[in-house]
Design a protein around this motif. Structure first.
Motif, PDB file in Angstrom:
ATOM      1  N   GLU A   1       3.523  13.279 -31.109  1.00 44.24           N
ATOM      2  CA  GLU A   1       3.284  14.543 -31.695  1.00 44.24           C
ATOM      3  C   GLU A   1       4.358  14.790 -32.502  1.00 44.24           C
ATOM      4  OE1 GLU A   1       1.302  17.175 -27.917  1.00 44.24           O
ATOM      5  OE2 GLU A   1       3.330  16.829 -28.100  1.00 44.24           O
ATOM      6  N   LEU A   2       5.874  14.614 -32.239  1.00 45.18           N
ATOM      7  CA  LEU A   2       6.919  14.519 -33.009  1.00 45.18           C
ATOM      8  C   LEU A   2       6.862  13.759 -34.406  1.00 45.18           C
ATOM      9  CD1 LEU A   2       9.793  15.436 -33.829  1.00 45.18           C
ATOM     10  CD2 LEU A   2      10.721  13.621 -32.338  1.00 45.18           C
ATOM     11  N   PHE A   3       6.355  12.512 -34.039  1.00 42.92           N
ATOM     12  CA  PHE A   3       5.994  11.726 -35.380  1.00 42.92           C
ATOM     13  C   PHE A   3       5.176  12.348 -36.357  1.00 42.92           C
ATOM     14  CE2 PHE A   3       3.477   8.579 -37.674  1.00 42.92           C
ATOM     15  CZ  PHE A   3       4.504   7.903 -38.121  1.00 42.92           C
ATOM     16  N   MET A   4       4.037  13.073 -35.788  1.00 43.66           N
ATOM     17  CA  MET A   4       3.152  13.700 -36.446  1.00 43.66           C
ATOM     18  C   MET A   4       3.610  15.016 -37.227  1.00 43.66           C
ATOM     19  SD  MET A   4      -0.672  13.070 -34.724  1.00 43.66           S
ATOM     20  CE  MET A   4      -0.310  12.823 -33.043  1.00 43.66           C
ATOM     21  N   ILE A   5       4.447  15.547 -36.576  1.00 40.33           N
ATOM     22  CA  ILE A   5       5.111  16.773 -37.143  1.00 40.33           C
ATOM     23  C   ILE A   5       6.176  16.503 -38.254  1.00 40.33           C
ATOM     24  CG2 ILE A   5       6.942  18.644 -36.720  1.00 40.33           C
ATOM     25  CD1 ILE A   5       5.631  18.769 -33.871  1.00 40.33           C
ATOM     26  N   LEU A   6       6.923  15.333 -38.081  1.00 39.66           N
ATOM     27  CA  LEU A   6       7.615  14.770 -39.312  1.00 39.66           C
ATOM     28  C   LEU A   6       6.953  14.128 -40.342  1.00 39.66           C
ATOM     29  CD1 LEU A   6      10.536  13.035 -36.898  1.00 39.66           C
ATOM     30  CD2 LEU A   6      10.799  15.152 -38.215  1.00 39.66           C
ATOM     31  N   ARG A   7       5.921  13.862 -40.193  1.00 38.50           N
ATOM     32  CA  ARG A   7       5.059  13.084 -41.304  1.00 38.50           C
ATOM     33  C   ARG A   7       4.102  14.151 -41.825  1.00 38.50           C
ATOM     34  NH1 ARG A   7       6.782   9.564 -43.697  1.00 38.50           N
ATOM     35  NH2 ARG A   7       4.944   8.690 -44.528  1.00 38.50           N
ATOM     36  N   GLY A   8       4.135  15.460 -41.713  1.00 31.03           N
ATOM     37  CA  GLY A   8       3.032  16.343 -42.066  1.00 31.03           C
ATOM     38  C   GLY A   8       1.603  16.405 -41.452  1.00 31.03           C
ATOM     39  N   ILE A   9       1.444  15.597 -40.415  1.00 31.31           N
ATOM     40  CA  ILE A   9       0.074  15.755 -39.645  1.00 31.31           C
ATOM     41  C   ILE A   9      -0.209  16.678 -38.673  1.00 31.31           C
ATOM     42  CG2 ILE A   9      -1.421  14.264 -38.631  1.00 31.31           C
ATOM     43  CD1 ILE A   9       0.074  11.685 -39.444  1.00 31.31           C
ATOM     44  N   ASP A  10      -1.112  17.582 -38.960  1.00 29.96           N
ATOM     45  CA  ASP A  10      -1.500  18.667 -37.854  1.00 29.96           C
ATOM     46  C   ASP A  10      -2.170  18.054 -36.542  1.00 29.96           C
ATOM     47  OD1 ASP A  10      -2.315  20.951 -36.654  1.00 29.96           O
ATOM     48  OD2 ASP A  10      -3.155  22.016 -38.373  1.00 29.96           O
ATOM     49  N   PHE A  11      -1.377  17.641 -35.661  1.00 27.77           N
ATOM     50  CA  PHE A  11      -1.983  16.851 -34.666  1.00 27.77           C
ATOM     51  C   PHE A  11      -2.850  17.732 -34.048  1.00 27.77           C
ATOM     52  CE2 PHE A  11       1.893  18.614 -33.039  1.00 27.77           C
ATOM     53  CZ  PHE A  11       1.492  19.015 -31.840  1.00 27.77           C
TER      54      PHE A  11
ATOM     55  N   THR B   1       6.575  22.880 -44.945  1.00 30.23           N
ATOM     56  CA  THR B   1       6.996  23.040 -43.843  1.00 30.23           C
ATOM     57  C   THR B   1       6.359  22.117 -42.741  1.00 30.23           C
ATOM     58  OG1 THR B   1       5.343  24.848 -43.315  1.00 30.23           O
ATOM     59  CG2 THR B   1       7.197  25.493 -44.494  1.00 30.23           C
ATOM     60  N   PHE B   2       7.662  22.327 -41.813  1.00 26.54           N
ATOM     61  CA  PHE B   2       6.911  21.679 -40.480  1.00 26.54           C
ATOM     62  C   PHE B   2       6.348  22.464 -39.572  1.00 26.54           C
ATOM     63  CE2 PHE B   2      11.195  19.721 -41.422  1.00 26.54           C
ATOM     64  CZ  PHE B   2      10.924  18.274 -41.568  1.00 26.54           C
ATOM     65  N   LYS B   3       5.290  21.931 -38.854  1.00 27.55           N
ATOM     66  CA  LYS B   3       4.329  22.943 -38.304  1.00 27.55           C
ATOM     67  C   LYS B   3       4.642  22.960 -36.887  1.00 27.55           C
ATOM     68  CE  LYS B   3      -0.664  23.392 -36.977  1.00 27.55           C
ATOM     69  NZ  LYS B   3      -0.191  24.766 -36.454  1.00 27.55           N
ATOM     70  N   ARG B   4       4.895  24.122 -36.304  1.00 28.36           N
ATOM     71  CA  ARG B   4       5.327  24.160 -34.734  1.00 28.36           C
ATOM     72  C   ARG B   4       3.970  24.160 -34.093  1.00 28.36           C
ATOM     73  NH1 ARG B   4       9.525  28.213 -31.640  1.00 28.36           N
ATOM     74  NH2 ARG B   4       9.040  27.144 -29.593  1.00 28.36           N
ATOM     75  N   PRO B   5       3.778  23.667 -32.771  1.00 34.87           N
ATOM     76  CA  PRO B   5       2.414  23.744 -31.980  1.00 34.87           C
ATOM     77  C   PRO B   5       2.078  25.259 -31.723  1.00 34.87           C
ATOM     78  CG  PRO B   5       3.976  21.885 -31.327  1.00 34.87           C
ATOM     79  CD  PRO B   5       4.904  22.722 -32.167  1.00 34.87           C
ATOM     80  N   THR B   6       0.893  25.560 -32.010  1.00 37.49           N
ATOM     81  CA  THR B   6       0.487  26.999 -31.777  1.00 37.49           C
ATOM     82  C   THR B   6       0.557  27.499 -30.419  1.00 37.49           C
ATOM     83  OG1 THR B   6      -1.752  26.738 -32.172  1.00 37.49           O
ATOM     84  CG2 THR B   6      -0.538  27.338 -33.966  1.00 37.49           C
ATOM     85  N   ALA B   7       0.513  26.543 -29.519  1.00 41.42           N
ATOM     86  CA  ALA B   7       0.427  27.080 -28.205  1.00 41.42           C
ATOM     87  C   ALA B   7       1.778  27.346 -27.595  1.00 41.42           C
ATOM     88  CB  ALA B   7      -0.202  25.747 -27.259  1.00 41.42           C
ATOM     89  N   ARG B   8       2.689  26.942 -28.279  1.00 43.06           N
ATOM     90  CA  ARG B   8       4.156  26.961 -27.809  1.00 43.06           C
ATOM     91  C   ARG B   8       4.973  28.079 -28.736  1.00 43.06           C
ATOM     92  NH1 ARG B   8       4.085  20.634 -27.828  1.00 43.06           N
ATOM     93  NH2 ARG B   8       2.200  20.313 -26.488  1.00 43.06           N
ATOM     94  N   LEU B   9       4.133  28.844 -29.453  1.00 41.20           N
ATOM     95  CA  LEU B   9       4.812  29.701 -30.627  1.00 41.20           C
ATOM     96  C   LEU B   9       6.059  30.643 -29.825  1.00 41.20           C
ATOM     97  CD1 LEU B   9       2.326  30.564 -33.299  1.00 41.20           C
ATOM     98  CD2 LEU B   9       4.293  28.835 -33.436  1.00 41.20           C
ATOM     99  N   ASP B  10       5.601  31.210 -28.789  1.00 40.21           N
ATOM    100  CA  ASP B  10       6.368  32.030 -28.028  1.00 40.21           C
ATOM    101  C   ASP B  10       7.602  31.418 -27.245  1.00 40.21           C
ATOM    102  OD1 ASP B  10       4.759  34.215 -29.067  1.00 40.21           O
ATOM    103  OD2 ASP B  10       3.646  34.299 -27.518  1.00 40.21           O
ATOM    104  N   ALA B  11       7.597  30.361 -26.933  1.00 35.45           N
ATOM    105  CA  ALA B  11       8.346  29.512 -26.119  1.00 35.45           C
ATOM    106  C   ALA B  11       9.750  29.167 -26.931  1.00 35.45           C
ATOM    107  CB  ALA B  11       7.986  28.150 -25.798  1.00 35.45           C
ATOM    108  N   PRO B  12      11.031  29.493 -26.231  1.00 38.88           N
ATOM    109  CA  PRO B  12      12.218  29.173 -26.957  1.00 38.88           C
ATOM    110  C   PRO B  12      12.414  27.739 -27.116  1.00 38.88           C
ATOM    111  CG  PRO B  12      12.428  29.817 -24.740  1.00 38.88           C
ATOM    112  CD  PRO B  12      11.186  29.687 -24.947  1.00 38.88           C
TER     113      PRO B  12
END
Length: 98
Positions: free
Chosen positions: A76-86, A57-68
């Motif tokens: 950060e986007l590149f790392m999310i797309l590549r599966g890196i937990d930044f 799965t793609f990881k969503r930044p935990t600090a922003r989980l409640d934000a729409p």
């Protein structure tokens, strides 16, 4: 993840109150977080990138989980797309000119 160009453009315009022509990338991730679409204005038209993961799965930044919606850096986007937990990586100090 059924929305195409027009549906995603409508979300950016109405739900986010932003203009898709501003040069930003707008990333949409499915509820099960294994699909992502990126909407981008390329000077004369919309571009839609789509990625479906076979595993994981793609990881969503935990600090922003409640934000729409969240603002990410391109790194950060590149790392999310590549599966890196930044969030677990460490950025080294660099010189920043004044």
């Amino acid at each position: 993840m059924r929305k195409g160009f027009n549906g995603l453009h409508g979300l950016v315009l109405n739900a986010m109150d932003m203009d898709v022509r501003c040069g930003d990338l707008f990333v949409f991730v499915s509820k099960d977080r294994n699909k992502a679409k990126i909407l981008y204005w390329d000077t004369d038209g919309l571009v839609l990138f789509y990625k479906r993961l076979e595993k994981g799965t793609f990881k969503r930044p935990t600090a922003r989980l409640d934000a729409p919606n969240s603002e990410l850096t391109k790194e950060e986007l590149f790392m999310i797309l590549r599966g890196i937990d930044f969030e677990k990586t460490k950025k080294r100090m660099r010189y920043l000119p004044h």
